[in-house]
Design a protein around this motif. Sequence first.
Motif, PDB file in Angstrom:
ATOM      1  N   PRO A   1       0.793  -1.243   0.000  1.00 13.47           N
ATOM      2  CA  PRO A   1       0.000   0.000   0.000  1.00 13.47           C
ATOM      3  C   PRO A   1       0.826   1.294   0.000  1.00 13.47           C
ATOM      4  CG  PRO A   1      -0.897  -1.558   1.554  1.00 13.47           C
ATOM      5  CD  PRO A   1       0.350  -2.176   1.036  1.00 13.47           C
ATOM      6  N   ALA A   2       1.878   1.353   0.836  1.00  4.90           N
ATOM      7  CA  ALA A   2       2.599   2.628   0.950  1.00  4.90           C
ATOM      8  C   ALA A   2       3.301   3.013  -0.360  1.00  4.90           C
ATOM      9  CB  ALA A   2       3.599   2.561   2.108  1.00  4.90           C
ATOM     10  N   PRO A   3       4.120   2.134  -0.962  1.00  5.55           N
ATOM     11  CA  PRO A   3       4.719   2.496  -2.257  1.00  5.55           C
ATOM     12  C   PRO A   3       3.672   2.726  -3.350  1.00  5.55           C
ATOM     13  CG  PRO A   3       5.776   0.537  -1.355  1.00  5.55           C
ATOM     14  CD  PRO A   3       4.613   0.834  -0.480  1.00  5.55           C
ATOM     15  N   ALA A   4       2.563   1.977  -3.290  1.00  6.75           N
ATOM     16  CA  ALA A   4       1.507   2.166  -4.300  1.00  6.75           C
ATOM     17  C   ALA A   4       0.941   3.586  -4.202  1.00  6.75           C
ATOM     18  CB  ALA A   4       0.399   1.140  -4.098  1.00  6.75           C
ATOM     19  N   ARG A   5       0.751   4.057  -2.945  1.00  8.68           N
ATOM     20  CA  ARG A   5       0.245   5.421  -2.739  1.00  8.68           C
ATOM     21  C   ARG A   5       1.230   6.446  -3.298  1.00  8.68           C
ATOM     22  NH1 ARG A   5      -2.067   3.917   2.012  1.00  8.68           N
ATOM     23  NH2 ARG A   5      -0.184   4.330   3.209  1.00  8.68           N
ATOM     24  N   LEU A   6       2.515   6.180  -3.046  1.00  7.94           N
ATOM     25  CA  LEU A   6       3.568   7.085  -3.529  1.00  7.94           C
ATOM     26  C   LEU A   6       3.569   7.136  -5.058  1.00  7.94           C
ATOM     27  CD1 LEU A   6       5.700   8.680  -1.882  1.00  7.94           C
ATOM     28  CD2 LEU A   6       7.363   6.939  -2.556  1.00  7.94           C
ATOM     29  N   LEU A   7       3.435   5.959  -5.654  1.00 10.67           N
ATOM     30  CA  LEU A   7       3.425   5.865  -7.118  1.00 10.67           C
ATOM     31  C   LEU A   7       2.218   6.614  -7.688  1.00 10.67           C
ATOM     32  CD1 LEU A   7       5.101   4.422  -9.348  1.00 10.67           C
ATOM     33  CD2 LEU A   7       3.344   2.665  -9.335  1.00 10.67           C
TER      34      LEU A   7
ATOM     35  N   PHE B   1       2.878  10.206  -7.656  1.00  8.11           N
ATOM     36  CA  PHE B   1       3.780  10.566  -8.752  1.00  8.11           C
ATOM     37  C   PHE B   1       2.986  10.676 -10.069  1.00  8.11           C
ATOM     38  CE2 PHE B   1       6.267   9.044 -12.412  1.00  8.11           C
ATOM     39  CZ  PHE B   1       7.202  10.066 -12.486  1.00  8.11           C
ATOM     40  N   ALA B   2       2.087   9.686 -10.297  1.00  4.63           N
ATOM     41  CA  ALA B   2       1.278   9.699 -11.530  1.00  4.63           C
ATOM     42  C   ALA B   2       0.411  10.948 -11.581  1.00  4.63           C
ATOM     43  CB  ALA B   2       0.407   8.442 -11.591  1.00  4.63           C
ATOM     44  N   CYS B   3      -0.149  11.324 -10.415  1.00  3.11           N
ATOM     45  CA  CYS B   3      -0.985  12.530 -10.353  1.00  3.11           C
ATOM     46  C   CYS B   3      -0.158  13.778 -10.651  1.00  3.11           C
ATOM     47  CB  CYS B   3      -1.612  12.672  -8.964  1.00  3.11           C
ATOM     48  SG  CYS B   3      -3.086  11.707  -8.752  1.00  3.11           S
ATOM     49  N   VAL B   4       1.010  13.870 -10.012  1.00  2.00           N
ATOM     50  CA  VAL B   4       1.850  15.067 -10.197  1.00  2.00           C
ATOM     51  C   VAL B   4       2.304  15.166 -11.663  1.00  2.00           C
ATOM     52  CG1 VAL B   4       4.051  16.145  -9.578  1.00  2.00           C
ATOM     53  CG2 VAL B   4       2.598  15.168  -7.797  1.00  2.00           C
ATOM     54  N   ALA B   5       2.680  14.026 -12.264  1.00  2.00           N
ATOM     55  CA  ALA B   5       3.085  14.035 -13.676  1.00  2.00           C
ATOM     56  C   ALA B   5       1.933  14.531 -14.543  1.00  2.00           C
ATOM     57  CB  ALA B   5       3.508  12.631 -14.097  1.00  2.00           C
ATOM     58  N   SER B   6       0.716  14.056 -14.256  1.00  2.00           N
ATOM     59  CA  SER B   6      -0.450  14.492 -15.032  1.00  2.00           C
ATOM     60  C   SER B   6      -0.704  15.975 -14.820  1.00  2.00           C
ATOM     61  CB  SER B   6      -1.690  13.692 -14.628  1.00  2.00           C
ATOM     62  OG  SER B   6      -1.459  12.320 -14.790  1.00  2.00           O
ATOM     63  N   VAL B   7      -0.481  16.451 -13.582  1.00  2.00           N
ATOM     64  CA  VAL B   7      -0.659  17.880 -13.298  1.00  2.00           C
ATOM     65  C   VAL B   7       0.308  18.699 -14.161  1.00  2.00           C
ATOM     66  CG1 VAL B   7      -0.253  19.663 -11.544  1.00  2.00           C
ATOM     67  CG2 VAL B   7      -1.608  17.648 -10.967  1.00  2.00           C
ATOM     68  N   VAL B   8       1.564  18.255 -14.247  1.00  2.00           N
ATOM     69  CA  VAL B   8       2.552  18.987 -15.056  1.00  2.00           C
ATOM     70  C   VAL B   8       2.057  19.102 -16.496  1.00  2.00           C
ATOM     71  CG1 VAL B   8       4.901  18.876 -16.028  1.00  2.00           C
ATOM     72  CG2 VAL B   8       4.511  18.341 -13.610  1.00  2.00           C
ATOM     73  N   LEU B   9       1.606  17.972 -17.036  1.00  2.00           N
ATOM     74  CA  LEU B   9       1.116  17.968 -18.424  1.00  2.00           C
ATOM     75  C   LEU B   9      -0.038  18.953 -18.601  1.00  2.00           C
ATOM     76  CD1 LEU B   9       0.934  16.609 -21.292  1.00  2.00           C
ATOM     77  CD2 LEU B   9      -0.698  15.028 -20.268  1.00  2.00           C
ATOM     78  N   LEU B  10      -0.988  18.896 -17.663  1.00  2.00           N
ATOM     79  CA  LEU B  10      -2.188  19.727 -17.813  1.00  2.00           C
ATOM     80  C   LEU B  10      -1.883  21.210 -17.598  1.00  2.00           C
ATOM     81  CD1 LEU B  10      -4.756  17.319 -16.160  1.00  2.00           C
ATOM     82  CD2 LEU B  10      -4.672  17.996 -18.542  1.00  2.00           C
ATOM     83  N   VAL B  11      -0.914  21.515 -16.729  1.00  2.00           N
ATOM     84  CA  VAL B  11      -0.532  22.925 -16.537  1.00  2.00           C
ATOM     85  C   VAL B  11       0.064  23.476 -17.844  1.00  2.00           C
ATOM     86  CG1 VAL B  11       1.110  24.457 -15.374  1.00  2.00           C
ATOM     87  CG2 VAL B  11      -0.238  22.836 -14.034  1.00  2.00           C
ATOM     88  N   VAL B  12       0.951  22.698 -18.462  1.00  2.00           N
ATOM     89  CA  VAL B  12       1.537  23.136 -19.745  1.00  2.00           C
ATOM     90  C   VAL B  12       0.432  23.310 -20.783  1.00  2.00           C
ATOM     91  CG1 VAL B  12       3.058  22.451 -21.653  1.00  2.00           C
ATOM     92  CG2 VAL B  12       3.775  22.052 -19.299  1.00  2.00           C
TER      93      VAL B  12
END
Lengths: 426, 168
Positions: free
Chosen positions: B85-91, B94-105
Amino acid sequence: MTTIVIVGFFVFTLCGVPIAFALGLAALAGLVAGGLPFNMLAEKMLYSVDSFPLMAIPFFMLAGELIVRGGIMSRLISFANTVIGRVPGGLGQVTVVSGMGLASVSGTAVADATALGSVLLRPMEKTYGLPFSTAVIASAANLGPILPPSTAMIIYATLAGGSVSIAGLFASGIVPGVMIGIAMMGAIAVIARIRGFPITGERFRLRAVLREARRAYLILLMPVVVIGGIVGGVFTATESGAIAVAYAFVVGFFITKELRLADLPTALLRAGITTSVVGTLIAFAATVTFLFSIDLVPQKLSTLIVGLTDSPLTFLLLVMALMIVVGMFIEPSAAYVMLVPIFTPLAATFGIDPLHFAMVFILNVAVGVLTPPVGTLLFVMCGMTGLTILQLVREVWPFVVIQYGVMLICLFFPGLVLWFPHALGY
Amino acid sequence: MTNLFDRVLRRFDRVLELAVIGSIAVMVVLVSAEVFGRYVIERPIFFANEVSRMMFVWVIFFALPLALSRGRHVGITLMYSILPPAPARLLFRFACVASVVLLVVLLAKSFELLIDNWDQRMNTLPLSAGLFMLPIPISAFVALLHLANMLVTGDRAPMALEIAEEDE
């Protein structure tokens, strides 16, 4: 640049980023590596989906929705039942024929599976058990992307950059689709005999057939108008899709009288969201395709493969072997978006007829939704019935073999795929 | 605060749902009417093609955040089921933050293009060609709100499913 894009895509995908967004992120990485402006991302996204042919996708999805909600499906099934209900595996045969009928108006496997399952699962389950019934419904629904009109064909034709027309592809799909349908009916009859399934349908009576035909003639006419209009060159695929929607609405509202105005917003929204999932993939992939073309990826790949073989047949077999593996792991729309722009020009350099290559490619990718571990249709059907993937795979494999078999027959005998579109001048 | 954010998100979603429903309805009516006009009364609708294409672009982008919030975008979620669970949450973060970067651009660049193109006219109607671009920054903005919500709540279920399951 290409390496960064490919590695980036796989890393982001494995991290659970939706495939469309992973393509966008890979494109961003490629733009950074190539020193290109980020504006390109938004520009390419807009231009890739600003397309009249792609508009057929929501129309055929919506037509499928209205057919189910308007009670049109039930009349089609009743008609099929009077014609072929009383043969071994009768209800299975009815499911296949109904699947073919539905596929002639709708365009996606998942929507067709929901439609067939909602009406046929209960009666079939009582006679044949849940796993076999579910397998038959899933396989019959998988005729959706093979028989015209097909969303897969629309996406392929759009991504292939004009090397094939949608109407030509629609005409190419008829023979393989019918071959699969007939082979499936044969397999159901054999399995029914072996397992001793009881014969359940009504005795064949011409009067009953005529009665049901009268009830269903407007529905039976629908594929003639929709597909006939496209392959006959009267309408474009998009116009035909809009006509299918209008036709399904009129039949459901005024003839069967089962469609309600209150059903429309949900049907429209579902069609819109499903369209968006496909459209977003195409939009984000546009920049990736552009970056590949700057790096001359298709040409480099072509040189590499030509170095390995100069035989078109070997090339076809290599690509199809690759596509079987790809189809097992990647959702069809994503597979088209990523691979059609690369493989279509390669097939042309080998002198393979674009329609032949397209149809074999589509047949191959279509079967992927029935194969584990990432078979979309398997997941949908298991979600619908509560079966495990293993239970379903045990029953669905004969139909998967049939679909791959027809794909291989079409690969070795291009005339089967090409005679009808060529006869129509495509 | 969370309730208020949820309410605002639901309100945005409702507006987008209406836009999607309206856009598809306009597409069907326009394209059918164009065929009717061309073959039956021999008076084609000159703006049907351009306006219906614009509606199609609107459908795709306005429904993007709706598909995101319903988990309809296709993805591979294998790692989430393999990892503890803990690494899965971290991953997932990360997926959310990466998507945020894409959507901000995407939000910034599509907004720039929207402004640049606003004065251009459509070919068939006296409307701004920028209307084609309009849904991209809007959808990027609402999708960002959804991702922010997922990041805050840690609700990883909706982001991507391996199946295109029916949501109703």
